[in-house]
Design an enzyme around this catalytic site. Structure first.
Site, PDB file in Angstrom:
ATOM      1  N   TYR A 226      12.826 -18.332 -36.585  1.00 32.30           N
ATOM      2  CA  TYR A 226      13.080 -17.633 -35.200  1.00 32.30           C
ATOM      3  C   TYR A 226      13.493 -16.453 -35.721  1.00 32.30           C
ATOM      4  O   TYR A 226      14.475 -16.235 -36.447  1.00 32.30           O
ATOM      5  CB  TYR A 226      14.104 -18.457 -34.701  1.00 32.30           C
ATOM      6  CG  TYR A 226      14.269 -17.624 -33.146  1.00 32.30           C
ATOM      7  CD1 TYR A 226      13.713 -17.767 -31.899  1.00 32.30           C
ATOM      8  CD2 TYR A 226      15.639 -16.813 -33.545  1.00 32.30           C
ATOM      9  CE1 TYR A 226      14.130 -17.051 -30.956  1.00 32.30           C
ATOM     10  CE2 TYR A 226      15.893 -15.914 -32.281  1.00 32.30           C
ATOM     11  CZ  TYR A 226      15.131 -16.117 -31.066  1.00 32.30           C
ATOM     12  OH  TYR A 226      15.720 -15.203 -29.794  1.00 32.30           O
TER      13      TYR A 226
ATOM     14  N   GLU B  66      11.087 -10.753 -29.467  1.00 29.18           N
ATOM     15  CA  GLU B  66      11.174 -12.368 -30.047  1.00 29.18           C
ATOM     16  C   GLU B  66      10.184 -12.930 -30.572  1.00 29.18           C
ATOM     17  O   GLU B  66       9.059 -12.953 -30.063  1.00 29.18           O
ATOM     18  CB  GLU B  66      11.953 -13.011 -28.899  1.00 29.18           C
ATOM     19  CG  GLU B  66      12.214 -14.495 -29.113  1.00 29.18           C
ATOM     20  CD  GLU B  66      12.828 -15.126 -28.172  1.00 29.18           C
ATOM     21  OE1 GLU B  66      13.795 -15.458 -27.993  1.00 29.18           O
ATOM     22  OE2 GLU B  66      11.924 -15.600 -27.132  1.00 29.18           O
TER      23      GLU B  66
END
Length: 396
Positions: A118, A206
């Site tokens: 992530y 993101e």
């Protein structure tokens, strides 16, 4: 302003960020054609079909499917397109899927194990600096990781005076446990991602998952991108990517009238001039036992027409049980605001919900006279305490 995944990936690619290849389509037939193109260009033997909506959790809602053949591409694309996709981020009504992204498979064979990470770049307002947030635990449940295993979430602060330093990119690669080619790929990926974020005036980039392939490539398999709307005048190409189908129709209409409006889930509509006064008015509503149904700032130079448009927008919300107008007349004249309220009330006809109006400042007395002479059921008040009491009586 939010971008779709395929738009975010295209933006990343412009800045040299490696991405999962894909083609956006609107029909099942086009999905099959896109799958063939990807097979020819990348050699992929299966495909990932991803619903393109402005919300996360698409996989959990059935908006992400893997197809092993062209027949499956057609079948699964047909099921996703047009569906009302409900995810944890859409609310119970979900969002209609108008297009999908046909993407290459990233789990192709190789000698090294694949990994999902992530990574995001965003502004830390408490520090006044951009930060990189990253984790070895990428995938659909990153929110759960943040709650239950916060030690797995790492942060790297970017000093605006010097920018991202090479040692920071190496630190990130080490913390992710990478070596060799994958390590080198990550040290190139991170600065490219930060550059894309900064140059596009984004508020969020993101990447989840950020993927290490079996041949040690580092690629963005997903991309959630938000652009700062205040900077769109510098990025007309990005502004053209706006998809108003993904936005609240009332907020879109408000923007067309140059109104700052955000819909909330309360029962008291409010119309104010100035962001600070708007926040204070929302506090008053909350303390009085109600819940704000919206944030609406008509601006410091509001005309009667703008006030009328704002009033119409508030009235469109069926949850609104009362409306509080709280205007301080500095540049704007209170009598203009009052005239706009009177005009729109007469146009709309039956006033079936209480209307509380507080107008103070320039021409406040003339405004009060207009409201009193209108013959409309308007509760004109002078002080904030009085306004709060009227709101309390309406929502009790």
């Amino acid at each position: 302003m939010n971008l779709h995944e395929y738009q975010g990936k295209a933006l990343l690619s412009q800045f040299g960020v490696a991405i999962q290849q894909g083609i956006p389509v609107h029909t099942a037939d086009d999905a099959v054609q896109a799958a063939r193109q990807l097979q020819e260009s990348t050699g992929t033997k299966c495909w990932v079909l991803k619903a393109q909506i402005h919300a996360g959790g698409r996989g959990k809602g059935g908006g992400v499917k893997v197809a092993q053949s062209l027949e499956e591409v057609r079948e699964k694309a047909g099921k996703i397109l047009g569906m009302q996709l409900v995810t944890p981020q859409t609310g119970p009504l979900g969002k209609k899927v108008y297009q999908i992204l046909v993407a290459q498979d990233v789990y192709y064979g190789g000698t090294s194990p694949v990994q999902e990470f992530y990574m995001s770049v965003l502004l830390d307002r408490s520090l006044g600096k951009n930060i990189i947030v990253y984790s070895t635990e990428g995938g659909m449940d990153i929110e759960k990781v943040a709650d239950e295993r916060p030690d797995k979430i790492h942060k790297e602060v970017i000093d605006p005076s010097v920018g991202l330093m090479p040692f920071q990119a190496r630190k990130i690669a080490r913390n992710l446990g990478l070596q060799g080619q994958a390590f080198r790929e990550m040290t190139r990926f991170v600065p490219a991602l930060v550059n894309a974020y900064e140059q596009s005036d984004a508020s969020l980039f993101e990447i989840n998952p950020l993927f290490k392939t079996s041949d040690d490539r580092i690629i963005a398999v997903d991309a959630k991108v938000s652009i700062d709307e205040n900077a769109l005048y510098r990025h007309l190409d990005l502004e053209a990517l706006r998809d108003i189908r993904e936005e609240d129709p009332t907020e879109v209409e408000a923007g067309e009238h140059n109104l700052n409006y955000v819909k909330l889930d309360g029962n008291v509509g409010c119309m104010v001039n100035g962001a600070g006064l708007a926040m204070a008015t929302m506090d008053i509503i909350q303390l009085s036992g109600g819940k704000p149904a919206n944030f609406l700032d008509v601006g410091g130079t509001a005309s009667a027409e703008r006030v009328a448009n704002a009033f119409r927008i508030i009235r469109k919300d069926p949850n609104v049980k009362a409306i509080l107008v709280n205007i301080f007349g500095g540049i704007v004249r209170c009598d203009r605001v009052a005239q706009g309220i009177v005009d729109v009330c007469k146009q709309l006809g039956n006033m079936d919900i209480p209307l509380i109006v507080r107008l103070q400042g320039t021409n406040a007395s003339e405004a009060r006279a207009l409201l009193d002479a209108s013959g409309l059921p308007i509760q004109a008040v002078t002080g904030l305490h009085e306004a709060a009491e009227q709101v309390r009586a309406c929502v009790a």
